[in-house]
Design a protein around this motif. Structure first.
Motif, mmCIF file in Angstrom:
data_model
loop_
_atom_site.group_PDB
_atom_site.id
_atom_site.type_symbol
_atom_site.label_atom_id
_atom_site.label_comp_id
_atom_site.label_asym_id
_atom_site.label_seq_id
_atom_site.Cartn_x
_atom_site.Cartn_y
_atom_site.Cartn_z
ATOM 1 N N LEU A 167 83.164 89.684 102.363
ATOM 2 C CA LEU A 167 82.496 90.500 103.385
ATOM 3 C C LEU A 167 82.491 91.970 102.968
ATOM 4 N N GLU A 168 83.624 92.438 102.451
ATOM 5 C CA GLU A 168 83.730 93.826 102.010
ATOM 6 C C GLU A 168 82.760 94.106 100.861
ATOM 7 N N LYS A 169 82.691 93.193 99.888
ATOM 8 C CA LYS A 169 81.770 93.360 98.758
ATOM 9 C C LYS A 169 80.322 93.451 99.237
ATOM 10 N N MET A 170 80.025 92.719 100.317
ATOM 11 C CA MET A 170 78.662 92.697 100.843
ATOM 12 C C MET A 170 78.400 93.853 101.806
ATOM 13 N N GLY A 171 79.426 94.635 102.099
ATOM 14 C CA GLY A 171 79.270 95.762 103.012
ATOM 15 C C GLY A 171 79.130 95.334 104.462
ATOM 16 N N LEU A 172 79.703 94.180 104.815
ATOM 17 C CA LEU A 172 79.589 93.650 106.170
ATOM 18 C C LEU A 172 80.899 93.823 106.929
ATOM 19 N N THR A 173 80.779 94.157 108.209
ATOM 20 C CA THR A 173 81.938 94.286 109.083
ATOM 21 C C THR A 173 82.021 93.035 109.947
ATOM 22 N N PRO A 174 83.171 92.362 109.969
ATOM 23 C CA PRO A 174 83.293 91.206 110.860
ATOM 24 C C PRO A 174 82.979 91.590 112.301
ATOM 25 N N ILE A 175 82.289 90.741 113.018
ATOM 26 C CA ILE A 175 81.846 91.040 114.383
ATOM 27 C C ILE A 175 83.020 91.410 115.272
ATOM 28 N N GLU A 176 84.152 90.733 115.099
ATOM 29 C CA GLU A 176 85.319 91.013 115.950
ATOM 30 C C GLU A 176 85.846 92.426 115.758
ATOM 31 N N GLU A 177 85.509 93.073 114.649
ATOM 32 C CA GLU A 177 85.995 94.428 114.384
ATOM 33 C C GLU A 177 85.021 95.517 114.837
ATOM 34 N N LEU A 178 83.843 95.118 115.320
ATOM 35 C CA LEU A 178 82.882 96.104 115.805
ATOM 36 C C LEU A 178 83.347 96.641 117.155
ATOM 37 N N THR A 179 82.961 97.862 117.460
ATOM 38 C CA THR A 179 83.287 98.408 118.775
ATOM 39 C C THR A 179 82.374 97.758 119.806
ATOM 40 N N ASP A 180 82.718 97.884 121.083
ATOM 41 C CA ASP A 180 81.889 97.321 122.148
ATOM 42 C C ASP A 180 80.487 97.891 122.128
ATOM 43 N N ASP A 181 80.354 99.210 121.861
ATOM 44 C CA ASP A 181 79.032 99.835 121.805
ATOM 45 C C ASP A 181 78.174 99.222 120.713
ATOM 46 N N GLU A 182 78.768 98.984 119.542
ATOM 47 C CA GLU A 182 78.024 98.395 118.426
ATOM 48 C C GLU A 182 77.587 96.984 118.769
ATOM 49 N N GLN A 183 78.457 96.208 119.434
ATOM 50 C CA GLN A 183 78.105 94.839 119.782
ATOM 51 C C GLN A 183 76.948 94.814 120.771
ATOM 52 N N VAL A 184 76.993 95.665 121.779
ATOM 53 C CA VAL A 184 75.919 95.703 122.768
ATOM 54 C C VAL A 184 74.603 96.071 122.093
ATOM 55 N N ASP A 185 74.629 97.094 121.233
ATOM 56 C CA ASP A 185 73.411 97.508 120.558
ATOM 57 C C ASP A 185 72.864 96.415 119.660
ATOM 58 N N GLN A 186 73.736 95.750 118.930
ATOM 59 C CA GLN A 186 73.289 94.673 118.056
ATOM 60 C C GLN A 186 72.712 93.523 118.872
ATOM 61 N N GLU A 187 73.399 93.179 119.942
ATOM 62 C CA GLU A 187 72.897 92.092 120.799
ATOM 63 C C GLU A 187 71.528 92.441 121.362
ATOM 64 N N GLU A 188 71.356 93.695 121.733
ATOM 65 C CA GLU A 188 70.074 94.161 122.244
ATOM 66 C C GLU A 188 68.968 94.009 121.193
ATOM 67 N N VAL A 189 69.278 94.410 119.971
ATOM 68 C CA VAL A 189 68.310 94.308 118.875
ATOM 69 C C VAL A 189 67.945 92.847 118.644
ATOM 70 N N PHE A 190 68.940 91.971 118.605
ATOM 71 C CA PHE A 190 68.674 90.554 118.368
ATOM 72 C C PHE A 190 67.877 89.934 119.521
ATOM 73 N N LYS A 191 68.137 90.395 120.739
ATOM 74 C CA LYS A 191 67.381 89.899 121.891
ATOM 75 C C LYS A 191 65.909 90.297 121.764
#
Length: 127
Positions: free
Chosen positions: A81-105
Protein backbone atom coordinates in the motif's frame (compact mmCIF):
# COMPACT_ATOMS: atom_id res chain seq x y z
CA UNK A 1 8.47 -7.69 -21.91
CA UNK A 2 10.37 -5.58 -19.36
CA UNK A 3 8.57 -3.82 -16.51
CA UNK A 4 8.27 -0.05 -16.49
CA UNK A 5 10.76 1.90 -14.46
CA UNK A 6 8.95 3.94 -11.82
CA UNK A 7 11.96 6.22 -11.28
CA UNK A 8 14.79 7.48 -13.42
CA UNK A 9 17.87 5.30 -12.86
CA UNK A 10 20.08 8.42 -13.07
CA UNK A 11 18.34 11.13 -11.02
CA UNK A 12 15.66 9.11 -9.18
CA UNK A 13 12.71 11.31 -10.23
CA UNK A 14 9.44 9.69 -11.37
CA UNK A 15 9.35 8.50 -14.98
CA UNK A 16 6.44 9.40 -17.31
CA UNK A 17 4.89 7.21 -20.00
CA UNK A 18 4.95 9.23 -23.21
CA UNK A 19 4.44 6.72 -26.01
CA UNK A 20 2.19 3.75 -26.77
CA UNK A 21 2.55 1.48 -29.79
CA UNK A 22 0.29 -1.14 -31.36
CA UNK A 23 2.40 -4.12 -32.41
CA UNK A 24 -0.27 -5.27 -34.87
CA UNK A 25 -0.29 -2.25 -37.18
CA UNK A 26 2.68 -0.18 -35.88
CA UNK A 27 0.51 2.80 -34.90
CA UNK A 28 2.26 4.95 -32.30
CA UNK A 29 0.52 7.47 -30.03
CA UNK A 30 2.58 10.06 -28.15
CA UNK A 31 1.56 12.15 -25.13
CA UNK A 32 1.57 11.93 -21.34
CA UNK A 33 -0.34 8.93 -20.01
CA UNK A 34 -1.51 8.13 -16.49
CA UNK A 35 -0.24 4.77 -15.31
CA UNK A 36 -1.95 2.75 -12.58
CA UNK A 37 0.06 2.30 -9.41
CA UNK A 38 0.07 -1.47 -10.00
CA UNK A 39 2.39 -1.03 -12.97
CA UNK A 40 5.25 -0.05 -10.70
CA UNK A 41 5.10 -3.00 -8.31
CA UNK A 42 7.90 -5.52 -8.63
CA UNK A 43 7.15 -9.11 -9.58
CA UNK A 44 7.09 -10.35 -5.99
CA UNK A 45 4.62 -7.66 -4.90
CA UNK A 46 2.45 -8.37 -7.95
CA UNK A 47 2.31 -12.09 -7.09
CA UNK A 48 1.38 -11.19 -3.51
CA UNK A 49 -1.47 -8.92 -4.68
CA UNK A 50 -2.75 -11.59 -7.09
CA UNK A 51 -2.80 -14.18 -4.26
CA UNK A 52 -4.47 -11.64 -1.96
CA UNK A 53 -7.18 -11.03 -4.56
CA UNK A 54 -7.64 -14.73 -5.27
CA UNK A 55 -8.30 -15.30 -1.55
CA UNK A 56 -10.79 -12.40 -1.73
CA UNK A 57 -8.71 -10.40 0.73
CA UNK A 58 -8.80 -13.09 3.40
CA UNK A 59 -5.42 -12.93 5.14
CA UNK A 60 -6.19 -16.00 7.26
CA UNK A 61 -6.73 -18.02 4.05
CA UNK A 62 -3.56 -16.54 2.56
CA UNK A 63 -1.73 -17.53 5.74
CA UNK A 64 -3.03 -21.10 5.38
CA UNK A 65 -2.00 -21.31 1.71
CA UNK A 66 1.45 -19.74 2.02
CA UNK A 67 2.54 -20.74 5.51
CA UNK A 68 3.48 -17.09 6.15
CA UNK A 69 2.20 -15.71 9.47
CA UNK A 70 -0.80 -13.39 9.60
CA UNK A 71 1.16 -10.42 10.98
CA UNK A 72 3.92 -10.84 8.40
CA UNK A 73 1.23 -10.80 5.69
CA UNK A 74 -0.32 -7.66 7.21
CA UNK A 75 3.11 -6.00 7.18
CA UNK A 76 3.62 -7.05 3.56
CA UNK A 77 0.24 -5.60 2.60
CA UNK A 78 1.08 -2.35 4.40
CA UNK A 79 4.35 -2.10 2.46
CA UNK A 80 2.58 -2.67 -0.87
CA UNK A 81 0.00 0.00 0.00
CA UNK A 82 2.83 2.38 0.89
CA UNK A 83 4.65 1.66 -2.40
CA UNK A 84 1.42 2.45 -4.24
CA UNK A 85 0.91 5.67 -2.29
CA UNK A 86 -2.39 4.44 -0.82
CA UNK A 87 -3.70 5.13 2.67
CA UNK A 88 -5.76 2.36 4.27
CA UNK A 89 -9.38 3.51 4.62
CA UNK A 90 -9.34 2.92 8.39
CA UNK A 91 -6.53 5.49 8.71
CA UNK A 92 -8.37 8.28 6.87
CA UNK A 93 -9.91 11.06 8.92
CA UNK A 94 -13.71 11.31 9.12
CA UNK A 95 -13.65 14.35 6.80
CA UNK A 96 -11.70 12.43 4.15
CA UNK A 97 -14.08 9.46 4.37
CA UNK A 98 -17.17 11.64 3.97
CA UNK A 99 -15.65 13.44 0.99
CA UNK A 100 -14.58 10.21 -0.67
CA UNK A 101 -17.98 8.64 -0.08
CA UNK A 102 -19.59 11.72 -1.60
CA UNK A 103 -17.38 11.47 -4.69
CA UNK A 104 -18.14 7.77 -5.11
CA UNK A 105 -21.87 8.43 -4.69
CA UNK A 106 -21.78 11.09 -7.43
CA UNK A 107 -19.85 8.72 -9.65
CA UNK A 108 -22.30 5.87 -9.02
CA UNK A 109 -25.22 8.18 -9.84
CA UNK A 110 -23.36 9.16 -13.05
CA UNK A 111 -23.40 12.83 -12.03
CA UNK A 112 -19.63 13.02 -12.62
CA UNK A 113 -17.23 11.12 -14.88
CA UNK A 114 -14.46 8.79 -13.72
CA UNK A 115 -11.90 11.45 -14.71
CA UNK A 116 -13.72 14.07 -12.62
CA UNK A 117 -13.86 11.68 -9.65
CA UNK A 118 -10.13 11.00 -9.91
CA UNK A 119 -9.44 14.72 -10.12
CA UNK A 120 -11.58 15.44 -7.05
CA UNK A 121 -9.90 12.65 -5.07
CA UNK A 122 -6.44 13.89 -6.08
CA UNK A 123 -7.32 17.44 -4.99
CA UNK A 124 -8.54 16.10 -1.67
CA UNK A 125 -5.25 14.20 -1.28
CA UNK A 126 -3.26 17.40 -1.84
CA UNK A 127 -4.97 19.26 1.03
Amino acid sequence: MPKMLPRCPVCGKPMKVTQLKCEEDSITVSGYFEVPEFCFLDEEDTRFIVMFLRTKGNLKELERLTGIGYFALRGRLDKVLEKMGLTPIEELTDDEQVDQEEVFKLLKEKKITVEEAISLLKKKGEK
